[in-house]
Design an enzyme around this catalytic site. Structure first.
Site, PDB file in Angstrom:
ATOM      1  N   GLU A  12      21.510 -12.569  -4.971  1.00 44.20           N
ATOM      2  CA  GLU A  12      20.699 -11.750  -5.892  1.00 44.20           C
ATOM      3  C   GLU A  12      19.348 -12.870  -6.184  1.00 44.20           C
ATOM      4  O   GLU A  12      18.626 -12.170  -5.626  1.00 44.20           O
ATOM      5  CB  GLU A  12      21.396 -11.999  -7.745  1.00 44.20           C
ATOM      6  CG  GLU A  12      22.485 -10.727  -7.242  1.00 44.20           C
ATOM      7  CD  GLU A  12      22.035  -9.327  -7.437  1.00 44.20           C
ATOM      8  OE1 GLU A  12      20.303  -9.331  -7.440  1.00 44.20           O
ATOM      9  OE2 GLU A  12      22.578  -8.745  -7.476  1.00 44.20           O
ATOM     10  N   ALA A  29      18.766 -11.838 -11.415  1.00 47.22           N
ATOM     11  CA  ALA A  29      20.405 -11.355 -12.097  1.00 47.22           C
ATOM     12  C   ALA A  29      21.014 -10.323 -11.413  1.00 47.22           C
ATOM     13  O   ALA A  29      19.419  -9.596 -10.994  1.00 47.22           O
ATOM     14  CB  ALA A  29      20.516 -11.301 -13.515  1.00 47.22           C
ATOM     15  N   GLU A  80      17.094  -0.734  -2.945  1.00 46.13           N
ATOM     16  CA  GLU A  80      15.982   0.279  -2.556  1.00 46.13           C
ATOM     17  C   GLU A  80      15.096   0.803  -3.438  1.00 46.13           C
ATOM     18  O   GLU A  80      14.222   1.496  -4.168  1.00 46.13           O
ATOM     19  CB  GLU A  80      16.854   1.562  -1.618  1.00 46.13           C
ATOM     20  CG  GLU A  80      17.085   2.471  -2.734  1.00 46.13           C
ATOM     21  CD  GLU A  80      18.187   3.753  -1.528  1.00 46.13           C
ATOM     22  OE1 GLU A  80      18.497   4.453  -1.833  1.00 46.13           O
ATOM     23  OE2 GLU A  80      17.942   3.809  -0.156  1.00 46.13           O
ATOM     24  N   SER A  89      27.486  -8.259 -25.370  1.00 46.99           N
ATOM     25  CA  SER A  89      27.501  -7.864 -26.603  1.00 46.99           C
ATOM     26  C   SER A  89      29.530  -6.856 -26.178  1.00 46.99           C
ATOM     27  O   SER A  89      29.876  -6.088 -26.484  1.00 46.99           O
ATOM     28  CB  SER A  89      27.170  -6.189 -26.488  1.00 46.99           C
ATOM     29  OG  SER A  89      25.777  -5.932 -25.815  1.00 46.99           O
ATOM     30  N   PRO A  90      30.143  -7.534 -27.187  1.00 41.68           N
ATOM     31  CA  PRO A  90      31.364  -7.815 -26.737  1.00 41.68           C
ATOM     32  C   PRO A  90      32.185  -6.879 -28.549  1.00 41.68           C
ATOM     33  O   PRO A  90      33.255  -6.742 -28.223  1.00 41.68           O
ATOM     34  CB  PRO A  90      32.182  -9.653 -27.641  1.00 41.68           C
ATOM     35  CG  PRO A  90      30.834 -10.096 -28.132  1.00 41.68           C
ATOM     36  CD  PRO A  90      29.612  -9.527 -27.717  1.00 41.68           C
TER      37      PRO A  90
END
Length: 184
Positions: free
Chosen positions: A92, A76, A140, A113-114
């Site tokens: 990704e 992700a 990095e 997390s609305p």
């Protein structure tokens, strides 16, 4: 039916960081009274359910400072400003696993997390995977261990809380549902 919308009266950014910003808002509540809201603004993210030809799921073990432990997750990452989610998912996947995919399908998007944040995660299914010889490097400040898990192993990781985040549990449950439908 009661009107539920809260009208923003005032909004003040009280923190702006590399990834998130925090806003303190005064709002008018549906009953006419006033309240305060602390809102985290986030650019959004992608998550990739990458399934190999032999039905293994690519996962990454990563230390999560907020939890003070490592957990195993599907790959992700955060969306860059103006970046299309599908392009971010491909980037990704390559950076975190060294693989590229032939097929990329949006499964769903959801808010994490609305109650206090606007972060949305776009979850993709990646198939037709090929290991790249010169894959893009991790950021990095990012360190991961790649794991290839069977569905049974992933289910066990959930039970052991090695897999312990919503996006990855969703991915495991998605695969369980697909397996159940296939065996019907």
């Amino acid at each position: 039916m009661t009107k539920l919308e809260e009208k923003t009266i005032r909004s003040e950014e009280i923190f702006s960081g590399k990834i998130i910003s925090l806003h303190l808002q005064d709002v008018e509540l549906p009953n006419g009274k006033q309240g305060k809201r602390e809102i985290i603004k986030h650019p959004g993210a992608v998550a990739i359910l990458a399934v190999t030809a032999d039905n293994k799921v690519l996962m990454v073990e990563q230390y999560r400072k907020a939890l003070e432990r490592t957990i195993v997750e599907i790959p992700a990452g955060k969306l860059e400003k103006g970046e299309e989610p599908a392009l971010c998912a491909r980037r990704e996947l390559e950076e975190e696993t060294g693989y590229e995919c032939e097929n990329l399908e949006l499964l769903t998007s959801f808010y994490t997390s609305p109650g206090f944040a606007d972060e949305i995660v776009h979850v993709y299914l990646a198939t037709g995977l090929t290991k790249k010889e010169n894959a893009a490097a991790l950021d990095e400040d990012e360190f991961v261990n790649l794991e290839e898990l069977t569905l049974d192993e992933a289910e066990q990781y959930v039970k052991e809380q090695k897999i312990f985040d919503a996006k990855t549990i969703f991915a495991v449950q998605y695969l369980q549902l697909q397996e159940a439908l296939k065996n019907k």
